[in-house]
Design a protein around this motif. Structure first.
Motif, PDB file in Angstrom:
ATOM      1  N   CYS A 190      35.670  24.134  43.296  1.00  0.00           N
ATOM      2  CA  CYS A 190      36.488  23.758  44.449  1.00  0.00           C
ATOM      3  C   CYS A 190      37.572  24.805  44.705  1.00  0.00           C
ATOM      4  N   CYS A 209      41.230  22.551  43.901  1.00  0.00           N
ATOM      5  CA  CYS A 209      41.627  22.036  42.586  1.00  0.00           C
ATOM      6  C   CYS A 209      40.934  22.784  41.457  1.00  0.00           C
ATOM      7  N   CYS A 231      39.232  16.164  44.562  1.00  0.00           N
ATOM      8  CA  CYS A 231      40.470  16.217  45.347  1.00  0.00           C
ATOM      9  C   CYS A 231      40.225  15.978  46.838  1.00  0.00           C
TER      10      CYS A 231
HETATM   11 ZN   LIG Z   1      38.793  19.824  44.502  1.00  0.00          ZN
END
Ligand SMILES: [Zn+2]
Ligand SMILES: Cc1cc2nc3c(=O)[nH]c(=O)nc-3n(C[C@H](O)[C@H](O)[C@H](O)COP(=O)(O)OP(=O)(O)OC[C@H]3O[C@@H](n4cnc5c(N)ncnc54)[C@H](O)[C@@H]3O)c2cc1C
Lengths: 252, 105, 202
Positions: free
Chosen positions: B40, B43, B68
């Protein structure tokens, strides 16, 4: 997990409807002959496309309910009243009609006996399936595939249906399956009753210490509830794979 | 009015999984990317694209991080063009198996 | 060469021939489709605020109570979604952007709306002033539901509905244009449904 398969370019194939029969009061079984079908793995889905006379098109996803060993493709389509596509598929489509589809799609939500043979360590982990309503479709393919290949992988299914009449794919449900009925049970019913919750999962599914590979399929709110109960029981998020079907059109 | 977005939230009830985007993404990728692991951009956590959250009602397919909920990928076809906004920081894709193992089995 | 599906029609659509349907749109009738690119945020009202910024920082902030006592207007308008549905005579209540942006700096020419959940959309100041845009908190006489953008959303009915940012929290005044979530993804920068400005290049 086995290596990714190089996929054929997905093209629209023309399926010939062999049969469209009622599987339960709300679900039809579509049996399709698809010339040029490249084969599939149990758990994969197809996208069906309808084209109106004015050129408008609509596409929806449907799981393959038949195993790779079966030449015809079977879909289990739930009629959603007021839905755009499903009532057409269940009520309008007739034998000898044609319908367009593409697939097979999705390597994430699959189980294959051959992959378990190749990867002995992974193959030792049991497989736990949890279905709600028409979400049993990919598991019908997996159960049938499991039986036809004589796979040694331990496999169980916990399946939530609204009523006894709504139990789908009865021909492939065996002793590995526990059915729970959410809207009342008939006299003499020996299965479970009520919604799947943490307690039923504890009693009827492989526990976390057996490290099962878990597949959950059904309406989004169903899948949501089951997966959070599984996490509460101590299963790790990475051992759970979910196929959400979207809204069922009814409070779940 | 303050009632939080709960079980009656249509958006929550219609959310899908990254696996359901595999058909659309197959127009672009030679391998099935739903089993690819994606890091990601927000995050930094890693998960398979098939396990990402898919919002398919919007004007495009929007894949979000399951940890997230930040946007990881946007995909659309518009008038004969394909648009891909791939924000994932790293995609790790299992190497393709030999062609004769590709399907069936 | 596609296979026609005999008897198949677009669902939930109605005919309309009074000239109020922009090109390429259909009438969604009673339905109010929910199109979301992400989860529905839920900000408690005691932590909700609406702010107006410019490049140098915050110019105004209204808490929920303060926002609710600003001068209000009721509007009945047609709305048009880029995914081709239109909905007619929708009734909203809220605060005009003329009120919220009263003392905009003379250098400001654009507004970037920002929402809970990270969504953004950009608009020329001229499109949101002069009684053409509102921050609304009431739909059809009731508090705006979270899935439709509540507690409050932008309403700019003369542009495609993605410009009417749900869950709006911040309006940033800018001298230069700054494309938002869909505008950076092939969608038209302006989005006039009557000119069918769906995609960049239209
Ligand atoms: Zn994330
Ligand atoms: C990977 C995958 C596999 C699937 N496999 C199967 C399967 O094997 N069998 C099966 O029966 N189904 C399956 N589904 C679900 C299927 O794809 C369809 O969603 C289902 O058949 C309903 O389609 P429909 O056109 O009839 O309904 P739709 O017209 O799509 O409506 C569905 C519901 O959503 C509401 N709705 C639609 N659009 C909006 C909107 N924008 N805002 C708010 N509400 C809206 C409608 O009012 C209705 O209640 C699968 C889905 C996925 C993602």
């Amino acid at each position: 997990m086995a290596g990714t398969a190089l996929q054929r370019r997905l093209t629209w194939l023309t399926a010939q409807v062999r049969d469209n029969r009622s599987e339960s009061p709300s679900v039809h079984r579509l049996v399709l002959d698809v010339p040029g079908w490249p084969g599939h793995r149990a758990g994969q889905h197809v996208v069906v496309r309808l084209t109106a006379e004015d050129g408008y098109t609509a596409q929806r996803s449907y799981s393959l309910a038949s195993p790779p060993e079966e030449p015809d493709l079977h879909l289990l389509v739930a009629r959603l009243d007021g839905g755009e596509v499903s009532p057409y598929l269940t009520d309008e489509l007739r034998a000898d009609d044609q319908v367009e589809l593409r697939g097979p799609i999705g390597g994430f939500f699959v189980w294959s006996a051959a992959a378990d043979r190749r990867d002995a360590q992974e193959g030792r982990r049991p497989v736990q399936l949890v279905a709600g309503g028409s979400g049993v479709a990919p598991f019908a393919a997996m159960l049938d595939h499991h039986r036809r290949t004589g796979s040694p992988t331990r496999l169980r299914l916990l399946y939530s249906a609204s009523t006894q009449e709504e139990i789908l794919a009865r021909d492939v449900l065996g002793p590995e399956t526990t059915v729970t009925l959410t809207r009342g049970v008939p006299a003499g019913w020996s299965g479970e009753a009520g919604r799947i919750d943490a307690d039923m999962l504890r009693r009827r599914t492989f526990p976390p210490d057996e490290d099962p590979r878990i597949f959950v399929c059904g309406a989004t709110m169903f899948a949501e509830a089951v997966s959070s109960s599984l996490l509460d029981l101590g299963h790790s998020p990475s051992s759970i794979r979910i196929e959400r079907y979207g809204s069922s059109g009814e409070p779940s | 009015m303050t009632e939080p977005a709960g079980p009656s939230d249509t958006t929550a009830a219609r959310r899908l999984d990254g696996n359901a985007a595999a058909g659309a993404l197959a127009d672009l990728f030679a391998v099935d990317v739903t089993t690819a692991r994606s890091r990601c951009p927000s995050c930094g956590k890693t998960s398979m694209l098939g396990a990402h959250h898919l919002y398919a009602d919007a004007p495009a397919l929007v894949l979000r991080c399951p940890h997230c909920t930040d946007v990881v990928l946007r995909y659309a076809t518009q008038q004969g063009r394909i648009l891909l906004d791939l924000r994932a920081r790293l995609l790790t894709i299992p190497a393709p198996a030999p062609a004769n193992e590709s399907n069936g089995a | 060469m596609s296979v026609l599906s005999r008897g198949f029609r677009r669902g939930r659509s109605q005919e309309r021939s009074d000239g109020r349907l922009p090109p390429g749109q259909y009438d969604a009738g009673d339905g109010f489709p929910v199109l979301s690119a992400g989860p529905t945020p839920s900000t408690p009202l005691d932590r909700w605020d609406l702010t107006v910024h410019d490049e140098t920082g915050e110019r105004h902030r209204w808490s929920w109570e303060e926002f609710r006592v600003l001068p209000r207007e009721a509007v009945s308008v047609d709305i048009h979604c880029v995914t081709t549905w239109s909905k007619f005579d929708t009734r909203w209540e809220g605060v005009s952007l003329d009120t919220l942006l009263q003392d905009a700096p003379t250098t400001a020419r654009f507004v970037l709306a920002g929402s809970d959940g990270g969504y953004t959309t950009n608009l020329p100041l001229d499109d949101v002033t002069g009684g053409r845009a509102w921050v609304v908190d009431t739909y059809d006489g009731r508090p705006l539901a979270p899935e439709h953008g509540g507690p409050a959303r932008l309403l700019v009915p003369h542009l495609y509905f993605w410009k009417s940012a749900k869950w709006v929290r911040r309006l940033t005044l800018l001298p230069h244009d700054r494309p938002g979530f869909w505008e950076t993804f092939g969608y038209h920068n302006h989005g006039d449904p009557w000119l069918e400005q769906r995609y960049s290049g239209d």
